[in-house]
Write a protein that holds these residues in place. Structure first.
Motif, PDB file in Angstrom:
ATOM      1  N   UNK A  39       0.772  -1.226   0.000  1.00 21.11           N
ATOM      2  CA  UNK A  39       0.000   0.000   0.000  1.00 21.11           C
ATOM      3  C   UNK A  39       0.805   1.278   0.000  1.00 21.11           C
ATOM      4  N   UNK A  40       2.119   1.199  -0.152  1.00 14.58           N
ATOM      5  CA  UNK A  40       2.965   2.382  -0.121  1.00 14.58           C
ATOM      6  C   UNK A  40       3.776   2.502  -1.402  1.00 14.58           C
ATOM      7  N   UNK A  41       4.332   3.690  -1.612  1.00 13.91           N
ATOM      8  CA  UNK A  41       5.173   3.921  -2.777  1.00 13.91           C
ATOM      9  C   UNK A  41       6.542   3.293  -2.590  1.00 13.91           C
ATOM     10  N   UNK A  42       7.163   2.988  -3.711  1.00 16.69           N
ATOM     11  CA  UNK A  42       8.516   2.472  -3.667  1.00 16.69           C
ATOM     12  C   UNK A  42       9.469   3.550  -3.156  1.00 16.69           C
ATOM     13  N   UNK A  43      10.420   3.151  -2.303  1.00 13.69           N
ATOM     14  CA  UNK A  43      11.368   4.089  -1.745  1.00 13.69           C
ATOM     15  C   UNK A  43      12.789   3.563  -1.890  1.00 13.69           C
ATOM     16  N   UNK A  44      13.716   4.484  -2.047  1.00 16.89           N
ATOM     17  CA  UNK A  44      15.128   4.139  -2.047  1.00 16.89           C
ATOM     18  C   UNK A  44      15.589   3.972  -0.611  1.00 16.89           C
ATOM     19  N   UNK A  45      16.337   2.910  -0.332  1.00 21.15           N
ATOM     20  CA  UNK A  45      16.809   2.664   1.021  1.00 21.15           C
ATOM     21  C   UNK A  45      18.332   2.652   1.126  1.00 21.15           C
ATOM     22  N   UNK A  46      19.021   2.346   0.048  1.00 18.64           N
ATOM     23  CA  UNK A  46      20.472   2.310   0.085  1.00 18.64           C
ATOM     24  C   UNK A  46      21.009   2.409  -1.325  1.00 18.64           C
ATOM     25  N   UNK A  47      22.214   2.943  -1.472  1.00 17.62           N
ATOM     26  CA  UNK A  47      22.846   2.988  -2.782  1.00 17.62           C
ATOM     27  C   UNK A  47      24.354   3.008  -2.631  1.00 17.62           C
ATOM     28  N   UNK A  48      25.018   2.615  -3.696  1.00 17.93           N
ATOM     29  CA  UNK A  48      26.469   2.558  -3.757  1.00 17.93           C
ATOM     30  C   UNK A  48      26.925   3.282  -5.016  1.00 17.93           C
ATOM     31  N   UNK A  49      27.859   4.204  -4.856  1.00 10.43           N
ATOM     32  CA  UNK A  49      28.320   4.998  -5.984  1.00 10.43           C
ATOM     33  C   UNK A  49      29.175   4.175  -6.927  1.00 10.43           C
ATOM     34  N   UNK A  50      29.366   4.702  -8.133  1.00 15.82           N
ATOM     35  CA  UNK A  50      30.190   4.049  -9.143  1.00 15.82           C
ATOM     36  C   UNK A  50      31.558   3.723  -8.579  1.00 15.82           C
ATOM     37  N   UNK A  51      31.974   2.480  -8.732  1.00 15.76           N
ATOM     38  CA  UNK A  51      33.251   2.040  -8.206  1.00 15.76           C
ATOM     39  C   UNK A  51      33.234   1.675  -6.741  1.00 15.76           C
ATOM     40  N   UNK A  52      32.131   1.904  -6.052  1.00 13.63           N
ATOM     41  CA  UNK A  52      32.006   1.548  -4.648  1.00 13.63           C
ATOM     42  C   UNK A  52      32.730   2.468  -3.691  1.00 13.63           C
ATOM     43  N   UNK A  53      33.026   3.697  -4.099  1.00 15.84           N
ATOM     44  CA  UNK A  53      33.771   4.623  -3.250  1.00 15.84           C
ATOM     45  C   UNK A  53      32.947   5.201  -2.107  1.00 15.84           C
ATOM     46  N   UNK A  54      31.634   5.210  -2.243  1.00 18.58           N
ATOM     47  CA  UNK A  54      30.783   5.741  -1.199  1.00 18.58           C
ATOM     48  C   UNK A  54      29.434   5.052  -1.232  1.00 18.58           C
ATOM     49  N   UNK A  55      28.708   5.178  -0.138  1.00 12.20           N
ATOM     50  CA  UNK A  55      27.382   4.588  -0.029  1.00 12.20           C
ATOM     51  C   UNK A  55      26.512   5.470   0.842  1.00 12.20           C
ATOM     52  N   UNK A  56      25.212   5.294   0.721  1.00 16.93           N
ATOM     53  CA  UNK A  56      24.279   6.075   1.510  1.00 16.93           C
ATOM     54  C   UNK A  56      23.104   5.200   1.908  1.00 16.93           C
ATOM     55  N   UNK A  57      22.426   5.609   2.986  1.00 15.89           N
ATOM     56  CA  UNK A  57      21.303   4.863   3.515  1.00 15.89           C
ATOM     57  C   UNK A  57      20.223   5.825   3.976  1.00 15.89           C
ATOM     58  N   UNK A  58      18.988   5.421   3.789  1.00 17.51           N
ATOM     59  CA  UNK A  58      17.896   6.193   4.342  1.00 17.51           C
ATOM     60  C   UNK A  58      17.910   6.028   5.862  1.00 17.51           C
ATOM     61  N   UNK A  59      17.442   7.047   6.581  1.00 18.59           N
ATOM     62  CA  UNK A  59      17.558   7.058   8.033  1.00 18.59           C
ATOM     63  C   UNK A  59      16.924   5.839   8.693  1.00 18.59           C
TER      64      UNK A  59
END
Length: 125
Positions: free
Chosen positions: A42-62
């Motif tokens: 019942x909810x919209x799709x959300x981004x939860x994590x990602x990895x930058x090109x080459x794996x140099x950095x990553x991010x996460x939703x709170x």
């Protein structure tokens, strides 16, 4: 043909762990920004994590920060999502996707070009 296939989903009790895997074929994952997404019922799709090109950095939703970890295995041409301390709110269909353009990942759904079929994660007692 470019393909992404997710695996590793299932039913787990609160506090448990799962490790999802995204396998790529037709291209090399290490060259691209990649992300994990989920869609709860019942909810919209959300981004939860990602990895930058080459794996140099990553991010996460709170909501998953400190519990989920994204990683790459360049030999296997896969990207994994280790999910620990799972809670019922983590329930949903989990997808991986590739962004062909941005070198740094962004926690947003638009802009990702190739998507897998999704794998179901259910956290319940």
């Amino acid at each position: 043909q470019v393909q992404l296939v997710e695996s590793g989903g299932g039913l787990v009790q609160p506090g448990g762990s799962l490790r999802l895997s995204c396998a790529a074929s037709g291209f090399t994952l290490k060259s691209y920004t990649i992300g994990w997404f989920r869609q709860a019922p019942g909810k919209e799709r959300e981004a939860i994590s990602c990895s930058s090109r080459g794996g140099d950095s990553a991010d996460y939703v709170d909501s998953v920060k400190g519990r989920f970890t994204i990683s790459r295995d360049n030999i296997k041409n896969t990207v994994d999502l280790q999910m620990d301390s799972l809670i019922p709110e983590d329930t949903g269909i989990y997808y991986c996707a590739v962004d062909l353009l941005l070198p740094i990942c962004v926690l947003r759904v638009p802009g990702y070009h190739y998507w897998g079929q999704g794998t179901q994660v259910t956290v319940s007692s």
